[in-house]
Design an enzyme around this catalytic site. Structure first.
Site, PDB file in Angstrom:
ATOM      1  N   ARG A  70      21.010   2.957 -90.131  1.00 36.41           N
ATOM      2  CA  ARG A  70      21.720   2.312 -89.823  1.00 36.41           C
ATOM      3  C   ARG A  70      23.063   3.065 -88.987  1.00 36.41           C
ATOM      4  O   ARG A  70      23.619   3.593 -88.831  1.00 36.41           O
ATOM      5  CB  ARG A  70      22.803   1.165 -89.899  1.00 36.41           C
ATOM      6  CG  ARG A  70      22.352  -0.229 -88.825  1.00 36.41           C
ATOM      7  CD  ARG A  70      22.466  -1.272 -90.032  1.00 36.41           C
ATOM      8  NE  ARG A  70      22.276  -2.324 -89.063  1.00 36.41           N
ATOM      9  CZ  ARG A  70      22.064  -4.085 -89.356  1.00 36.41           C
ATOM     10  NH1 ARG A  70      23.168  -4.312 -90.993  1.00 36.41           N
ATOM     11  NH2 ARG A  70      22.514  -4.654 -88.784  1.00 36.41           N
ATOM     12  N   LYS A 116      14.196 -16.234 -91.102  1.00 30.98           N
ATOM     13  CA  LYS A 116      15.615 -16.740 -89.913  1.00 30.98           C
ATOM     14  C   LYS A 116      14.865 -18.361 -89.802  1.00 30.98           C
ATOM     15  O   LYS A 116      15.462 -17.991 -87.995  1.00 30.98           O
ATOM     16  CB  LYS A 116      16.594 -16.626 -90.247  1.00 30.98           C
ATOM     17  CG  LYS A 116      16.784 -15.911 -91.271  1.00 30.98           C
ATOM     18  CD  LYS A 116      18.270 -14.908 -90.328  1.00 30.98           C
ATOM     19  CE  LYS A 116      18.216 -13.597 -91.632  1.00 30.98           C
ATOM     20  NZ  LYS A 116      19.601 -12.423 -90.937  1.00 30.98           N
ATOM     21  N   GLY A 133      17.312  -6.692 -88.838  1.00 32.37           N
ATOM     22  CA  GLY A 133      17.255  -5.724 -89.602  1.00 32.37           C
ATOM     23  C   GLY A 133      16.245  -5.650 -90.782  1.00 32.37           C
ATOM     24  O   GLY A 133      15.807  -4.231 -91.115  1.00 32.37           O
ATOM     25  N   GLY A 180      21.423 -10.503 -85.623  1.00 29.71           N
ATOM     26  CA  GLY A 180      22.020 -11.121 -85.036  1.00 29.71           C
ATOM     27  C   GLY A 180      22.166 -11.251 -83.852  1.00 29.71           C
ATOM     28  O   GLY A 180      22.210 -12.480 -82.799  1.00 29.71           O
TER      29      GLY A 180
HETATM   30  P1  ADP Z   1      14.500  -9.717 -88.915  1.00 29.28           P
HETATM   31  O1  ADP Z   1      15.715  -9.605 -90.137  1.00 29.28           O
HETATM   32  O2  ADP Z   1      13.821  -8.882 -88.725  1.00 29.28           O
HETATM   33  O3  ADP Z   1      15.546 -10.448 -87.846  1.00 29.28           O
HETATM   34  P2  ADP Z   1      14.519 -12.174 -90.816  1.00 29.28           P
HETATM   35  O4  ADP Z   1      15.737 -11.918 -91.673  1.00 29.28           O
HETATM   36  O5  ADP Z   1      14.399 -13.217 -89.512  1.00 29.28           O
HETATM   37  O6  ADP Z   1      13.794 -10.429 -90.066  1.00 29.28           O
HETATM   38  O7  ADP Z   1      13.250 -11.991 -91.606  1.00 29.28           O
HETATM   39  C1  ADP Z   1      12.477 -11.224 -92.587  1.00 29.28           C
HETATM   40  C2  ADP Z   1      12.001 -11.441 -93.712  1.00 29.28           C
HETATM   41  O8  ADP Z   1      10.977 -12.763 -93.519  1.00 29.28           O
HETATM   42  C3  ADP Z   1      11.199 -10.817 -94.323  1.00 29.28           C
HETATM   43  O9  ADP Z   1      11.866 -10.446 -95.656  1.00 29.28           O
HETATM   44  C4  ADP Z   1      10.144 -11.263 -94.845  1.00 29.28           C
HETATM   45  O10 ADP Z   1       9.706 -11.255 -96.477  1.00 29.28           O
HETATM   46  C5  ADP Z   1      10.444 -12.791 -94.774  1.00 29.28           C
HETATM   47  N1  ADP Z   1       8.733 -13.779 -93.998  1.00 29.28           N
HETATM   48  C6  ADP Z   1       7.836 -12.871 -93.432  1.00 29.28           C
HETATM   49  N2  ADP Z   1       7.163 -14.147 -93.179  1.00 29.28           N
HETATM   50  C7  ADP Z   1       7.333 -14.865 -94.290  1.00 29.28           C
HETATM   51  C8  ADP Z   1       5.999 -16.147 -94.596  1.00 29.28           C
HETATM   52  N3  ADP Z   1       5.000 -16.364 -94.315  1.00 29.28           N
HETATM   53  N4  ADP Z   1       6.652 -16.786 -95.296  1.00 29.28           N
HETATM   54  C9  ADP Z   1       8.298 -16.106 -95.894  1.00 29.28           C
HETATM   55  N5  ADP Z   1       8.527 -15.299 -95.978  1.00 29.28           N
HETATM   56  C10 ADP Z   1       8.497 -14.233 -94.699  1.00 29.28           C
HETATM   57 MG    MG Z   2      16.895 -10.384 -92.024  1.00 30.99          MG
END
Ligand code: ADP
Ligand code: MG
Length: 407
Positions: A37, A203, A361, A385
């Site tokens: 960032r 999320k 992120g 987000g």
């Molecule tokens: P982003 O920040 O890219 O939008 P999120 O914040 O939604 O993504 O999710 C990221 C997290 O999701 C990572 O820390 C990862 O470890 C977790 N994750 C991915 N697959 C799984 C799973 N099957 N069970 C639990 N957590 C998961």
């Molecule tokens: Mg995230």
């Protein structure tokens, strides 16, 4: 009306320009673990200093909750920014206090100061508009103009995002401009087809709305990460102790039905990696989706990655697309045994002949942690987000404040 850009601010030599960046980087103690960032903010900052502006950088970092918590200080960020700009960057130990005043007064043309974390003040994020206005007014007295370049905060109605740009001549920075261009190509523009969206991460509830908005636009929607289990559960599979969004079950059922009606390929995994607990040294094995509870872990099994068959299929579909948007890791990539799915999808994204966009992120951190350099992707969005809300068709306050209106 269109987004106001830097050109609208006119001659900036000698002017004090407040730049609202998103320098919310992950920290491990005082060490920045991913400076993506900060790097993304350099273009605008270099342009402004080259134009002779006196640059006052403001940003939030983490969620200090309106208190001065040293672990959320922007001091290490200012240091890193100086290294990347290859120029001295001053740091003010407060945001709107005497130190900030002194530091701003001391600026010469082309110099940069970073003020302390905006969120050390509850008024930055207050729900009370008059509190936000008061804080924005305190910030505004430091500058002659405001540049909003913190795309990652554009979906927040915060003082520095919503009120501040109304108090001074204001414009979007180059990062916000670039982010918006790409996101418009994915939404109102006519994306090249096949158009594939890959969703994962943890999320789940945040991302169901995106499925809703994108289903009518895409050719294929691939679901991995933690959110896949809500879909598997909705289909009647046993998912052990895998991540589940209980409230999202009905929505998941609805999307499955909708995809079928619209002829959209909603692609779910056929196999997953099941661990007996959450940890790098957990026992784990690949299981077909109808046998998640048939591993030795039984009903305690946790799905932590997509399986190898699924990863290969997802990679094929991504590679064969002309437009791809990816948000959310396919598995718990932070733990090496569960990183393969994310690695396979990231690799396939680098091979897309067309537009490949990484949003989120953790997704951005994942591609860097797995050793892919940024330039192998069409665009890595700095706003998790914010980019999701944009794709959902929601109005972003941080863009509206700069004159942008939805087409
Ligand atoms: P982003 O920040 O890219 O939008 P999120 O914040 O939604 O993504 O999710 C990221 C997290 O999701 C990572 O820390 C990862 O470890 C977790 N994750 C991915 N697959 C799984 C799973 N099957 N069970 C639990 N957590 C998961
Ligand atoms: Mg995230």
């Amino acid at each position: 009306m269109a987004l106001r850009t830097l050109e609208s601010l006119g001659e900036l030599s000698g002017k004090k320009v407040i730049v609202r960046c998103d320098l919310n980087v992950p920290l491990d103690g005082g060490t920045i673990t991913d400076d993506g960032r900060i790097r993304a903010s350099l273009g605008t900052l270099r342009e402004l200093t080259a134009a002779g502006a006196r640059v006052i950088v403001i940003s939030h970092l983490g969620r200090p909750g309106g208190e001065e918590k040293p672990e959320f200080s922007l001091a290490p960020v200012a240091t890193r920014l100086g290294e990347l700009l290859d120029a001295p960057v001053a740091f003010a130990a407060d945001t709107v206090g005497h130190d900030a005043e002194r530091a701003v007064d001391a600026l010469e043309d082309g110099q940069v100061v970073v003020l302390e974390n905006l969120r050390f003040h509850g008024r930055e994020t207050s729900k009370d508009a008059s509190e936000r206005e008061e804080f924005a007014t305190r910030l505004a007295r430091f500058g002659d103009a405001v540049v909003e370049d913190g795309f990652g905060a554009a979906h927040r109605k915060h003082a520095s995002v919503w009120e501040l740009p109304k108090l001074l001549p204001s414009a979007a920075g180059r990062l916000v401009q670039a982010e918006l261009e790409v996101l418009e190509r994915l939404t109102t523009g006519e994306p090249q087809r096949p158009y594939t969206v890959v969703l994962g991460g943890s999320k789940v509830s945040d991302k169901l709305g995106v499925i809703d908005a994108l289903l009518p636009r895409v050719d294929r929607l691939l679901i991995g990460g933690g959110m896949l289990f809500t879909f598997l559960k909705a289909q009647g599979h046993a998912i052990g102790k895998s991540l589940l969004d209980q409230d999202g079950l009905d929505a998941a059922r609805g999307y499955l039905r909708q995809a079928e009606e619209r002829g959209v390929d909603l692609v779910l995994p056929t196999d997953v990696v099941v661990a007996d607990r959450f940890g790098a040294d957990a026992a784990h094995q690949v299981a077909p989706i109808d046998a998640i509870e048939a591993t030795p872990a039984g009903a305690d099994g946790i799905g932590l990655d997509i399986g190898p068959d699924t990863a290969a299929r997802f990679a094929d579909l991504v590679r064969g697309s002309a437009t791809v948007f990816w948000n959310g890791p396919m598995g718990v990539f932070e733990l090496e045994p569960f990183a393969a799915g994310t690695r396979a999808v990231a690799q396939a994204l680098t091979e897309v002949d067309g537009l490949s966009v990484v949003g989120g992120g953790d997704s951005a951190a994942a591609v860097r942690q797995l050793g892919f350099s940024d330039d192998r992707f069409g665009h890595i969005s700095t706003g998790g987000g914010a980019s999701l809300e944009f794709l959902e068709g929601k109005a972003l306050p941080g863009l509206e404040a700069l004159g942008w209106e939805q087409a």
